[in-house]
Scaffold this active site. Sequence first.
Site, mmCIF file in Angstrom:
data_model
loop_
_atom_site.group_PDB
_atom_site.id
_atom_site.type_symbol
_atom_site.label_atom_id
_atom_site.label_comp_id
_atom_site.label_asym_id
_atom_site.label_seq_id
_atom_site.Cartn_x
_atom_site.Cartn_y
_atom_site.Cartn_z
ATOM 1 N N PHE A 1 87.500 44.441 -22.224
ATOM 2 C CA PHE A 1 86.160 43.937 -21.915
ATOM 3 C C PHE A 1 86.105 43.447 -20.478
ATOM 4 O O PHE A 1 86.930 42.636 -20.050
ATOM 5 C CB PHE A 1 85.789 42.795 -22.867
ATOM 6 C CG PHE A 1 84.404 42.256 -22.644
ATOM 7 C CD1 PHE A 1 83.297 43.067 -22.792
ATOM 8 C CD2 PHE A 1 84.214 40.925 -22.298
ATOM 9 C CE1 PHE A 1 82.006 42.568 -22.596
ATOM 10 C CE2 PHE A 1 82.939 40.415 -22.106
ATOM 11 C CZ PHE A 1 81.828 41.238 -22.259
ATOM 12 N N GLY A 2 85.117 43.928 -19.734
ATOM 13 C CA GLY A 2 84.874 43.484 -18.367
ATOM 14 C C GLY A 2 83.526 42.797 -18.261
ATOM 15 O O GLY A 2 82.531 43.296 -18.784
ATOM 16 N N TYR A 3 83.480 41.649 -17.609
ATOM 17 C CA TYR A 3 82.232 40.891 -17.445
ATOM 18 C C TYR A 3 81.965 40.558 -15.978
ATOM 19 O O TYR A 3 80.913 40.032 -15.638
ATOM 20 C CB TYR A 3 82.274 39.600 -18.267
ATOM 21 C CG TYR A 3 83.462 38.724 -17.945
ATOM 22 C CD1 TYR A 3 83.408 37.789 -16.920
ATOM 23 C CD2 TYR A 3 84.659 38.852 -18.650
ATOM 24 C CE1 TYR A 3 84.504 36.997 -16.617
ATOM 25 C CE2 TYR A 3 85.749 38.059 -18.360
ATOM 26 C CZ TYR A 3 85.667 37.139 -17.344
ATOM 27 O OH TYR A 3 86.754 36.362 -17.040
ATOM 28 N N GLY A 4 82.938 40.848 -15.108
ATOM 29 C CA GLY A 4 82.804 40.615 -13.669
ATOM 30 C C GLY A 4 83.203 41.887 -12.949
ATOM 31 O O GLY A 4 82.730 42.973 -13.277
ATOM 32 N N SER A 5 84.102 41.766 -12.003
ATOM 33 C CA SER A 5 84.478 42.930 -11.192
ATOM 34 C C SER A 5 85.125 44.052 -12.002
ATOM 35 O O SER A 5 85.083 45.213 -11.584
ATOM 36 C CB SER A 5 85.390 42.517 -10.040
ATOM 37 O OG SER A 5 86.583 41.946 -10.541
ATOM 38 N N GLU B 1 94.696 39.682 -13.500
ATOM 39 C CA GLU B 1 93.927 38.576 -14.063
ATOM 40 C C GLU B 1 94.723 37.283 -14.260
ATOM 41 O O GLU B 1 94.137 36.215 -14.364
ATOM 42 C CB GLU B 1 93.312 38.992 -15.401
ATOM 43 C CG GLU B 1 92.389 40.202 -15.307
ATOM 44 C CD GLU B 1 91.174 39.976 -14.416
ATOM 45 O OE1 GLU B 1 90.646 38.846 -14.379
ATOM 46 O OE2 GLU B 1 90.762 40.940 -13.738
#
Length: 188
Positions: A20-24, A97
Amino acid sequence: MVASILDDGLASDMNEFWVFGYGSLMWNPGFAFEERAHARAFGFRRSLCVRSYVHRGTPEQPGLVLGLDRGGSCRGVAFRVNERDREEVLDYLRRRELVTNVYKEKLLPLTLTDGRQVRAVGYVVDREHVQYAGALSIEDAALTVRSSAGQSGPNDAYVFNTLAHLKQMGIRDLWLESVGQAVAAPAA
């Protein structure tokens, strides 16, 4: 090696491997994937709540980057990764991360826009970590973003790039948009 919930074997029952990606990560995942889908994580929200000591700031002049913080829901992108690439992708994500361990690696339940329910690896902010900035006012966040830069460039470029990509994807984040407007406004 960083310990995570995935090391406890909790990921072994995942039929498919999703991230899951929510930013870059949404526009710059940095790994190969087989499917990309819009997704929503419930119980978490996108927040400019992480003091950046490396990528968008320094320990002396921290910037701000996004974290997945508790509360609400967050629209982002889910990437389905080929099973044979699982370990390589996890290795890459951990290097990217978990630089300062301000994030915790979690398995998050997601709902994809087509209605499928999947579990995905995601990185949630550690509220006990020294880099957790908590809830900031728009003005305080804008002041920090306007005056910070790190190894990956100026903090304002990160915020403007994030906003441009969110807009392109049809995702509204009113608080982040307000921070962006405050950063872009001429200094008083």
